[in-house]
Structures are given as structure tokens and as C-alpha cells.
Design an enzyme around this catalytic site. Structure first.
Site, PDB file in Angstrom:
ATOM      1  N   GLN A  60      -0.416  -1.897   0.297  1.00 31.86           N
ATOM      2  CA  GLN A  60      -0.955  -2.352   1.582  1.00 31.86           C
ATOM      3  C   GLN A  60      -0.008  -3.283   2.328  1.00 31.86           C
ATOM      4  O   GLN A  60      -0.156  -3.487   3.526  1.00 31.86           O
ATOM      5  CB  GLN A  60      -2.290  -3.073   1.356  1.00 31.86           C
ATOM      6  N   HIS A 147      -5.301   2.767  -4.052  1.00 27.32           N
ATOM      7  CA  HIS A 147      -4.235   2.410  -3.094  1.00 27.32           C
ATOM      8  C   HIS A 147      -2.865   2.760  -3.658  1.00 27.32           C
ATOM      9  O   HIS A 147      -1.998   3.281  -2.946  1.00 27.32           O
ATOM     10  CB  HIS A 147      -4.252   0.916  -2.791  1.00 27.32           C
TER      11      HIS A 147
HETATM   12 NI    NI Z   1      -8.412  -1.606   0.068  1.00 30.33          NI
END
Ligand code: NI
Length: 174
Positions: A60, A147
Site C-alpha cells: 500500500q 494486499h
Molecule cells: Ni487494506
């Protein structure tokens, strides 16, 4: 790329937002938990707390290494680090939880995942550990490992719902 020098200048990192294609990259394992990794972990904690999150995967912040930080209390009181995390499902019974994601702001959706898993990972000192997880820890580790695989919680939704979320995020950014 990531160096300790950048960490000194920029402790709070930019969080990629859906549908940024970089969120789809698969992260590689960490070979060695060295000082650069420790600096990165610290920056990830700062970034996560600053954004009021409870979990953040390196993906991220556009670092494609298998690193997850977590603080299920969200207030700095329960920091956890999972490097090269792997899970095995202990109880395949699904439990649903209203999930959100720092990469998909202002959206929550009920997602079903196995209710009990065992986690194997390295900690912030590079020591391996194993732990059984239920409830929010089980949800969060599965969400964060997704992720690292380039997967987002919206992938579990219908394409119509996903489309609506993309439109909403686009509108919010304008
Ligand atoms: Ni997340």
C-alpha cells in the site's frame, strides 16, 4: 526503491489508492530483516497511525515486500509486525466482518473469511513465530496478506458493487 535516507525526510508515506495498478503487484519475500527493513517498518507504523488504520501492508506504500504492520487498538498500544507472513486455515467456517481499507477510503463492506487461522511469520527482529488467530486478528491478517498478493477486499464483491465503489472514489477525489 527504499533507503534509510528517505525515511529521515519522509516518515509518513503516501498510501496508494484504489484502483492504482501498483496495488495489484505481488510482493516478494524479505531475505533479511536489516536496518532498512526496520526503518521501513517504523515508517509504516507512522503512516498507518497517521491515517487512523489498524493494519497496513507494504504494497500500500508502493514497497513490494512481504511486510505487514498492525495495531488492532489503533492507538499505538498494540503494534505488531508480520514479515513474510503465511497462514493456514484452522477453521474454514466463514465469519463476516465489516472491512475497510486505507487504500479504499470511506468504503466498508461485509466480507466473509475463514474464522480461524494459524499465522507463521517473522517479527521485527527477524525471529520466527507462530500464532493462532480468531476474530479481528484473523480478519486483519487475511486482509493484509491479500494486499501482498495484489488482492483487495473489493475483489470479493460483485463487479457491479466494485464499479459503484470506483465511481464513488473518483468523485471524492474530484
Ligand atoms: Ni487494506
Amino acid at each position: 526503491m527504499y533507503t534509510g535516507k528517505i525515511a529521515l525526510i519522509m516518515a509518513i508515506m503516501q498510501i496508494l489508492k484504489y484502483p492504482d495498478p501498483r496495488l495489484r503487484l505481488k510482493a516478494s519475500p524479505v531475505d533479511l530483516v536489516d536496518n532498512d527493513i526496520k526503518d521501513l517498518v517504523n515508517d509504516m507504523f507512522e503512516t498507518m497511525w497517521h491515517a487512523n488504520g489498524i493494519g497496513l501492508a507494504a504494497t500500500q506504500v508502493d514497497i513490494h515486500k512481504r511486510i505487514v504492520v498492525m495495531d488492532l487498538n489503533g492507538d499505538g498500544s498494540a503494534p505488531r509486525v508480520f514479515i513474510n507472513p503465511e497462514i493456514e486455515v484452522l477453521d474454514p467456517t466463514f465469519a463476516s466482518y465489516e472491512e475497510g481499507c486505507l487504500s479504499i477510503p470511506d468504503v466498508t463492506e461485509s466480507i466473509e473469511r475463514p474464522s480461524k487461522v494459524t499465522i507463521k511469520a517473522l517479527d521485527q527482529d527477524g525471529k520466527s513465530f507462530q500464532e493462532d488467530a480468531t476474530d479481528l486478528l484473523a480478519v486483519c491478517i487475511q486482509h493484509e496478506i491479500d494486499h501482498l498478493e495484489g488482492k483487495l477486499f473489493v475483489d470479493y464483491l460483485s463487479s457491479m458493487k466494485r464499479q459503484r465503489i470506483r465511481k464513488k472514489l473518483k468523485k471524492n477525489r474530484e
